[in-house]
Enzyme design. Structure first.
Site, PDB file in Angstrom:
ATOM      1  N   LYS A  16       0.833  -1.208   0.000  1.00 22.51           N
ATOM      2  CA  LYS A  16       0.000   0.000   0.000  1.00 22.51           C
ATOM      3  C   LYS A  16       0.869   1.260   0.000  1.00 22.51           C
ATOM      4  O   LYS A  16       0.596   2.221  -0.719  1.00 22.51           O
ATOM      5  CB  LYS A  16      -0.906   0.011   1.257  1.00 22.51           C
ATOM      6  CG  LYS A  16      -1.893  -1.131   1.293  1.00 22.51           C
ATOM      7  CD  LYS A  16      -2.682  -1.163   2.594  1.00 22.51           C
ATOM      8  CE  LYS A  16      -1.882  -1.500   3.828  1.00 22.51           C
ATOM      9  NZ  LYS A  16      -1.327  -2.855   3.875  1.00 22.51           N
ATOM     10  N   GLY A  40       3.296  -1.211   8.891  1.00 23.39           N
ATOM     11  CA  GLY A  40       4.651  -0.914   8.434  1.00 23.39           C
ATOM     12  C   GLY A  40       4.561  -0.730   6.931  1.00 23.39           C
ATOM     13  O   GLY A  40       4.273  -1.671   6.202  1.00 23.39           O
TER      14      GLY A  40
HETATM   15  P1  GDP Z   1       2.267  -2.230   3.053  1.00 24.12           P
HETATM   16  O1  GDP Z   1       2.139  -2.494   4.510  1.00 24.12           O
HETATM   17  O2  GDP Z   1       1.042  -2.642   2.288  1.00 24.12           O
HETATM   18  O3  GDP Z   1       2.654  -0.819   2.717  1.00 24.12           O
HETATM   19  O4  GDP Z   1       3.445  -3.170   2.532  1.00 24.12           O
HETATM   20  P2  GDP Z   1       4.866  -3.451   3.255  1.00 24.12           P
HETATM   21  O5  GDP Z   1       5.748  -2.293   3.058  1.00 24.12           O
HETATM   22  O6  GDP Z   1       4.668  -3.954   4.643  1.00 24.12           O
HETATM   23  O7  GDP Z   1       5.351  -4.724   2.453  1.00 24.12           O
HETATM   24  C1  GDP Z   1       5.494  -4.718   1.075  1.00 24.12           C
HETATM   25  C2  GDP Z   1       6.951  -5.074   0.742  1.00 24.12           C
HETATM   26  O8  GDP Z   1       7.032  -5.340  -0.646  1.00 24.12           O
HETATM   27  C3  GDP Z   1       7.915  -3.906   0.996  1.00 24.12           C
HETATM   28  O9  GDP Z   1       9.185  -4.398   1.346  1.00 24.12           O
HETATM   29  C4  GDP Z   1       7.968  -3.222  -0.366  1.00 24.12           C
HETATM   30  O10 GDP Z   1       9.180  -2.512  -0.566  1.00 24.12           O
HETATM   31  C5  GDP Z   1       7.906  -4.411  -1.278  1.00 24.12           C
HETATM   32  N1  GDP Z   1       7.311  -4.164  -2.605  1.00 24.12           N
HETATM   33  C6  GDP Z   1       6.250  -3.367  -2.929  1.00 24.12           C
HETATM   34  N2  GDP Z   1       5.965  -3.498  -4.245  1.00 24.12           N
HETATM   35  C7  GDP Z   1       6.861  -4.372  -4.752  1.00 24.12           C
HETATM   36  C8  GDP Z   1       7.071  -4.948  -6.056  1.00 24.12           C
HETATM   37  O11 GDP Z   1       6.375  -4.679  -7.014  1.00 24.12           O
HETATM   38  N3  GDP Z   1       8.095  -5.852  -6.155  1.00 24.12           N
HETATM   39  C9  GDP Z   1       8.896  -6.212  -5.107  1.00 24.12           C
HETATM   40  N4  GDP Z   1       9.860  -7.102  -5.320  1.00 24.12           N
HETATM   41  N5  GDP Z   1       8.711  -5.702  -3.883  1.00 24.12           N
HETATM   42  C10 GDP Z   1       7.712  -4.805  -3.707  1.00 24.12           C
HETATM   43  P1  IMO Z   2       0.180  -3.055   7.227  1.00 23.80           P
HETATM   44  O1  IMO Z   2      -0.519  -1.739   7.322  1.00 23.80           O
HETATM   45  C1  IMO Z   2       0.175  -7.319   8.179  1.00 23.80           C
HETATM   46  C2  IMO Z   2      -1.910  -8.521  11.843  1.00 23.80           C
HETATM   47  C3  IMO Z   2      -1.033  -9.132  12.930  1.00 23.80           C
HETATM   48  C4  IMO Z   2      -2.021 -10.084  13.577  1.00 23.80           C
HETATM   49  C5  IMO Z   2      -3.328  -9.274  13.531  1.00 23.80           C
HETATM   50  C6  IMO Z   2      -3.652  -8.510  14.807  1.00 23.80           C
HETATM   51  O2  IMO Z   2       1.657  -2.950   7.241  1.00 23.80           O
HETATM   52  O3  IMO Z   2      -0.354  -3.874   6.096  1.00 23.80           O
HETATM   53  P2  IMO Z   2      -2.679  -6.282  15.900  1.00 23.80           P
HETATM   54  O4  IMO Z   2      -1.282  -5.936  16.361  1.00 23.80           O
HETATM   55  O5  IMO Z   2      -3.226  -5.363  14.872  1.00 23.80           O
HETATM   56  O6  IMO Z   2      -3.632  -6.478  17.040  1.00 23.80           O
HETATM   57  O7  IMO Z   2      -2.524  -7.732  15.198  1.00 23.80           O
HETATM   58  O8  IMO Z   2      -3.184  -8.352  12.454  1.00 23.80           O
HETATM   59  N1  IMO Z   2      -1.476  -7.186  11.359  1.00 23.80           N
HETATM   60  C7  IMO Z   2      -0.848  -6.987  10.194  1.00 23.80           C
HETATM   61  N2  IMO Z   2      -0.393  -7.861   9.261  1.00 23.80           N
HETATM   62  N3  IMO Z   2       0.284  -6.008   7.949  1.00 23.80           N
HETATM   63  C8  IMO Z   2      -0.175  -5.106   8.849  1.00 23.80           C
HETATM   64  O9  IMO Z   2      -0.186  -3.783   8.629  1.00 23.80           O
HETATM   65  C9  IMO Z   2      -0.742  -5.591  10.053  1.00 23.80           C
HETATM   66  N4  IMO Z   2      -1.273  -5.005  11.145  1.00 23.80           N
HETATM   67  C10 IMO Z   2      -1.724  -5.991  11.925  1.00 23.80           C
HETATM   68  O10 IMO Z   2       0.070  -9.810  12.372  1.00 23.80           O
HETATM   69  O11 IMO Z   2      -2.193 -11.220  12.765  1.00 23.80           O
HETATM   70 MG    MG Z   3       3.178  -3.529   6.030  1.00 23.05          MG
END
Ligand code: GDP
Ligand code: IMO
Ligand code: MG
Length: 429
Positions: A16, A40
């Site tokens: 996202k 995160g």
């Molecule tokens: P969010 O919580 O939805 O913002 O996603 P996160 O940042 O937790 O996890 C997504 C991971 O995938 C991060 O390490 C990004 O840098 C990585 N990522 C996002 N888009 C791509 C993609 O198109 N290819 C690859 N290889 N990594 C990506």
């Molecule tokens: P982003 O925004 C992935 C998951 C936790 C657990 C459940 C409940 O980065 O996509 P909590 O601490 O919210 O009470 O945990 O939800 N969880 C996530 N998993 N991405 C997240 O955020 C999450 N935020 C919570 O792993 O299963």
């Molecule tokens: Mg995340």
């Protein structure tokens, strides 16, 4: 109608942050509406990798105003740390560019200790929370005993409010036989954080509605994902907020008539961190390959907790459901590059649940746990996609994979990513 809502279509971590950063390039306001630092969100620009937990992912655009909405739960000490981290990266945050809702709720050290104690009590049945105090903070919110960010503004009484809250949580911790929170130390840390945050705290509901009236374009940044929604997710293995599109309205305080675009973000496969059913999980070489070794920052290890994510094939049954509950107008797909090198790819297009063929997920978690995916097999591709920037340059099999998902969901896919870096993105016209 100037609002775009961007929502995780799976179990979080769909990518996202990187799409919010992209959309922020043509927006004036980016607003988080739910969750806290359980999130995160990663944005990679050149060699730099920014990991954001509380501050919206539009923050790298200096002209964009970031809002932390009333639907959020905020740990003030961690927020100050995040602001300092960004300042260290040369990103200047001012009360003009970051606005925190007076109505957002405060996560206390008592909430964090209770989160840990409750998870420990659940043992093998634990939810696998991020241990950031999210559940207990929302528990206090709906129980009408929470502290709000607006309470930080009252210098005279905030220390007393905090002390009373910690004494309440310590009483619960004592009953559970858990370690108590050091009240004076915790209060001091929060009073210090309050001093830093005071200029940023205001009525963001009023602000966002004023900006909407002026015609500003607003991006509502979802945290977590649809399948972690407290109502629509795989309860009880969910978070305690509403990451879905309805949550954007209540979590920021504007009406549905402002919204013209609802983007679901999905990874090109499935991941989940924590407990709960995941029908397409691959606890084998396929899952390991999708996860990666952890050498790359984009491999499937949690941005917040570092935990290995569970991985599996793309679950179209779940995506169909996410499209329905959120009213997606389109889907954006990330990590297509990770699928290079698989001879065949599988899409879960239905489930067998106790001998019945279904195309939407069962509404009870115990039935979902018995769902056996029915797969459609597609051809994979060999080519490395990380340098591809146009739809026409993708291998035909990759285009077929994306087109089939779009067809099954009856939704356009207008954005794809083929690597984590800001520019590793394909716009599909
Ligand atoms: P969010 O919580 O939805 O913002 O996603 P996160 O940042 O937790 O996890 C997504 C991971 O995938 C991060 O390490 C990004 O840098 C990585 N990522 C996002 N888009 C791509 C993609 O198109 N290819 C690859 N290889 N990594 C990506
Ligand atoms: P982003 O925004 C992935 C998951 C936790 C657990 C459940 C409940 O980065 O996509 P909590 O601490 O919210 O009470 O945990 O939800 N969880 C996530 N998993 N991405 C997240 O955020 C999450 N935020 C919570 O792993 O299963
Ligand atoms: Mg995340």
């Amino acid at each position: 109608m100037p609002v775009t809502i961007l929502i995780g279509a799976q179990w979080g971590d769909e990518g996202k942050g990187r799409f919010v950063d992209w959309l922020a390039g043509s927006a004036q306001v980016v607003a988080r509406y739910s969750g806290g630092d359980n999130a995160g969100h990663t944005v990679a620009v050149g060699q730099k990798v920014y990991k954001l937990h509380l501050i919206p992912s539009g923050v790298l655009h200096s002209e964009v105003v970031s809002i932390m909405g009333n639907g959020m739960v905020i740990n003030p000490v961690n927020l100050v740390k995040e602001m300092d981290y960004l300042a260290g990266e040369g990103i200047n945050i001012t009360p003009e560019t970051l606005r925190i809702s007076t109505r957002a709720h405060v996560i206390t050290p008592g909430h964090i200790a209770l989160d840990k104690a409750r998870e420990a009590q659940l043992g093998a049945g634990a939810i696998g929370t991020t241990l950031r105090g999210i559940g207990p903070a929302y528990f206090d919110k709906t129980g009408r005993t929470g502290i709000r960010m607006g309470d930080l503004l009252d210098v005279e009484v905030f220390a007393d409010t905090m002390t009373a809250a910690l004494e309440r949580s310590n009483a619960q911790l004592a009953q559970m036989g858990a370690e108590l929170v050091d009240v004076p130390a915790a209060v001091q840390a929060y009073v210090d954080a309050a001093d830093r945050l005071r200029p940023f705290i205001q009525d963001t509901t009023l602000y966002i509605n004023q900006r909407l009236q002026e015609g500003a374009r607003v991006v509502s940044e979802g945290a977590q994902g649809t399948l972690l929604d407290v109502d629509h997710g795989t309860y009880p293995f969910v978070t305690s907020s509403s990451p879905t599109s309805g949550g954007a309205l209540t979590g920021l305080g504007f009406g549905p008539t402002h919204v013209d675009r609802v983007i679901g973000v999905a990874k090109a496969f499935s991941t989940r961190v924590g407990g709960g059913p995941m029908p397409t999980e691959q606890q084998n070489e396929i899952g390991a390959r999708l996860r990666g070794t952890g050498e790359n920052f984009w491999d499937e290890y949690g941005t917040t907790t570092g935990r290995a994510r569970r991985c599996g094939w793309l679950d179209v049954v779940m995506l169909r459901y996410a499209a329905m509950v959120n009213g997606f107008t389109e889907l954006a797909l990330t990590k297509l590059d990770v699928l290079s090198g698989f001879e065949t790819l599988q899409l879960a297009v239905g489930y067998d649940v106790d001998g019945q063929h279904v195309t939407t997920p069962p509404s009870t978690t115990y039935q979902l746990a018995r769902a056996v995916p029915i797969y459609e097999t597609l051809h994979g591709w060999e080519a490395d996609l990380t340098g591809v920037r146009s739809w026409g340059d993708l291998p035909v099999e990759a285009r077929q994979y994306v087109s089939r998902i779009s067809e099954l969901l009856e939704l356009p896919i207008r954005m794809l990513s083929v690597g984590p870096e800001r520019t590793q993105l394909i716009q599909v016209s």
